[in-house]
Write an enzyme that holds these catalytic residues in place. Sequence first.
Site, PDB file in Angstrom:
ATOM      1  N   ARG A  66       0.840  -1.213   0.000  1.00  0.00           N
ATOM      2  CA  ARG A  66       0.000   0.000   0.000  1.00  0.00           C
ATOM      3  C   ARG A  66       0.868   1.254   0.000  1.00  0.00           C
ATOM      4  O   ARG A  66       0.427   2.343  -0.366  1.00  0.00           O
ATOM      5  CB  ARG A  66      -0.979  -0.004   1.181  1.00  0.00           C
ATOM      6  CG  ARG A  66      -1.900   1.209   1.196  1.00  0.00           C
ATOM      7  CD  ARG A  66      -3.193   1.020   2.002  1.00  0.00           C
ATOM      8  NE  ARG A  66      -3.003   0.266   3.215  1.00  0.00           N
ATOM      9  CZ  ARG A  66      -2.390   0.717   4.311  1.00  0.00           C
ATOM     10  NH1 ARG A  66      -1.927   1.942   4.351  1.00  0.00           N
ATOM     11  NH2 ARG A  66      -2.257  -0.062   5.372  1.00  0.00           N
ATOM     12  N   TYR A 120     -17.728  15.646 -15.806  1.00  0.00           N
ATOM     13  CA  TYR A 120     -18.140  14.246 -15.654  1.00  0.00           C
ATOM     14  C   TYR A 120     -19.171  14.121 -14.524  1.00  0.00           C
ATOM     15  O   TYR A 120     -18.980  14.673 -13.436  1.00  0.00           O
ATOM     16  CB  TYR A 120     -16.899  13.409 -15.355  1.00  0.00           C
ATOM     17  CG  TYR A 120     -17.138  11.918 -15.298  1.00  0.00           C
ATOM     18  CD1 TYR A 120     -17.465  11.200 -16.440  1.00  0.00           C
ATOM     19  CD2 TYR A 120     -17.030  11.232 -14.091  1.00  0.00           C
ATOM     20  CE1 TYR A 120     -17.683   9.838 -16.389  1.00  0.00           C
ATOM     21  CE2 TYR A 120     -17.242   9.860 -14.031  1.00  0.00           C
ATOM     22  CZ  TYR A 120     -17.568   9.172 -15.188  1.00  0.00           C
ATOM     23  OH  TYR A 120     -17.782   7.821 -15.123  1.00  0.00           O
ATOM     24  N   ASP A 188      -9.221  17.442 -15.746  1.00  0.00           N
ATOM     25  CA  ASP A 188      -9.570  16.077 -16.135  1.00  0.00           C
ATOM     26  C   ASP A 188      -9.407  16.021 -17.647  1.00  0.00           C
ATOM     27  O   ASP A 188     -10.198  16.597 -18.398  1.00  0.00           O
ATOM     28  CB  ASP A 188     -11.008  15.760 -15.717  1.00  0.00           C
ATOM     29  CG  ASP A 188     -11.414  14.316 -16.056  1.00  0.00           C
ATOM     30  OD1 ASP A 188     -10.806  13.723 -16.967  1.00  0.00           O
ATOM     31  OD2 ASP A 188     -12.363  13.805 -15.425  1.00  0.00           O
ATOM     32  N   LYS A 213     -10.006   4.497 -19.648  1.00  0.00           N
ATOM     33  CA  LYS A 213     -10.433   4.850 -20.996  1.00  0.00           C
ATOM     34  C   LYS A 213      -9.270   4.653 -21.987  1.00  0.00           C
ATOM     35  O   LYS A 213      -8.788   3.560 -22.136  1.00  0.00           O
ATOM     36  CB  LYS A 213     -10.995   6.274 -20.999  1.00  0.00           C
ATOM     37  CG  LYS A 213     -11.935   6.566 -19.806  1.00  0.00           C
ATOM     38  CD  LYS A 213     -13.223   5.733 -19.817  1.00  0.00           C
ATOM     39  CE  LYS A 213     -13.999   5.772 -18.518  1.00  0.00           C
ATOM     40  NZ  LYS A 213     -14.298   7.086 -17.982  1.00  0.00           N
TER      41      LYS A 213
HETATM   42  C1  LIG Z   1     -14.749   7.626 -16.732  1.00  0.00           C
HETATM   43  C2  LIG Z   1     -14.413   9.012 -16.368  1.00  0.00           C
HETATM   44  C3  LIG Z   1     -14.095   9.375 -15.038  1.00  0.00           C
HETATM   45  C4  LIG Z   1     -14.161   8.387 -13.901  1.00  0.00           C
HETATM   46  O1  LIG Z   1     -13.197   7.392 -14.048  1.00  0.00           O
HETATM   47  P1  LIG Z   1     -13.390   5.884 -13.483  1.00  0.00           P
HETATM   48  O2  LIG Z   1     -12.149   5.221 -13.937  1.00  0.00           O
HETATM   49  O3  LIG Z   1     -14.657   5.345 -14.091  1.00  0.00           O
HETATM   50  O4  LIG Z   1     -13.508   6.001 -12.006  1.00  0.00           O
HETATM   51  C5  LIG Z   1     -13.758  10.685 -14.786  1.00  0.00           C
HETATM   52  N1  LIG Z   1     -13.738  11.606 -15.778  1.00  0.00           N
HETATM   53  C6  LIG Z   1     -14.043  11.300 -17.058  1.00  0.00           C
HETATM   54  C7  LIG Z   1     -13.990  12.371 -18.085  1.00  0.00           C
HETATM   55  C8  LIG Z   1     -14.391  10.000 -17.388  1.00  0.00           C
HETATM   56  O5  LIG Z   1     -14.700   9.705 -18.662  1.00  0.00           O
END
Ligand SMILES: *Cc1c(COP(=O)(O)O)cnc(C)c1O
Length: 410
Positions: A66, A120, A188, A213
């Site tokens: 961890r 998001y 983000d 993604k």
């Molecule tokens: C999917 C997504 C998230 C969240 O990510 P997870 O891996 O599902 O927790 C945050 N921001 C954007 C733009 C996303 O597409």
Amino acid sequence: MSDSLHPDSLAVHAGRDDLRRLGVHAPPIDLSTTYPFESLDAAVGSLDAMMAGGGPTEAGGAIYSRLYNPTVGRFEEGLAALEGADAAVAFASGMAALTAIFLAAKADHKRHVVGVRPIYGTTDRLLTSGLLGLTVTWTDESGVADAIQDDTCLVMIETPVNPTLDLIDIAAVAAVAAVAGEIPVAVDATFGTPVLQQPLRLGAALVMHSATKFIGGHGDVLAGVVACSEAWAERLRQVRILTGANLHPEAAYALHRGLATLPLRVRRAQETASALATHLVAHPGVGAVYHPSVAGRDPRGLVGTQMAGPGAMLSFEVLGADGAADGPEAFAAADGFLRSLRLATPAVSLGSTDTLAQHPAGLTQRVSTGEARSKGGITTGLVRVSVGLEDADDLWADLRQAIEQGRRQD
Ligand SMILES: *Cc1c(COP(=O)(O)O)cnc(C)c1O
């Protein structure tokens, strides 16, 4: 790894410097949860270093996974190289990464975040809920300066924006936040990937990705990552140690492997997305088409400056039998479109090798608060497509037949 290398070379080599010395070609996966120590003194020294947010000492080792895992460290090194960052810190999901950013930014007398909508849906909910002990002022890009307060600890933006693929001017927001009192900006950048934009070079303090993604890229890993300065990384690692939102080493291995093909995948999918956008604009059964390559969709010319290309995500409206993009008939046409797809998969998420299509009004935007949802042109006919690596003509044939089929099923 040398800074002078092209990002495509870094994508293949970063985080692998020691492999030749180890006599292996693929990075080893270290599954240890605990690590033997040589002496108590050395172990204590390493533990102290890691609790302060640093890495393990050479003599004391990793102690416990961890605190540190070398396979995760390799992925972090690779991602940091692509972002032009000192460091990166990986997490079990994108939401875990965002949570760590918010907790790391929060200070005793600074518990206010300025959030730029749209964002998001789960990020919106997390900040709005007050769960983390933060307050939030939601605004749009032009309202950031006015929304900043004495106790603001962070400005949070997302670009490209979901599902309209509008681009927020990162450098402009960072400049406003700097003037207002050196407020850090977090971006983000999940939709943009480090291949197309590097927000730290534009003045952002933190760049975050849902690595689930494009970075993972094959739809089989849930992960998040933040790239930043070493000072921010220390705070994020401390949060990760305390909250335990660690990335599993097998997931880190898959992500590190994914980095090698990230530039190729993103550029290819982007090229196909632009071709599809051109076809969609000309189709009579389609309303608005959202992709920065479409005329009028990048009014400030940020493609070519902030972003190296328009990206691989696009959205468009399937028109109902009544010719409207909103209302029950458009909803039926969008539903029919999704059910008629043969090559593309009707599914949320994005950035996979295969093409995914989903319905923002019905699915992803539902997570947002009602107030956030009512803005931003998200009609019932709107579908969002994450363009994959299939042949562009095959994909257009599939989308076209599904648009036509979907409208007939009305
Ligand atoms: C999917 C997504 C998230 C969240 O990510 P997870 O891996 O599902 O927790 C945050 N921001 C954007 C733009 C996303 O597409």
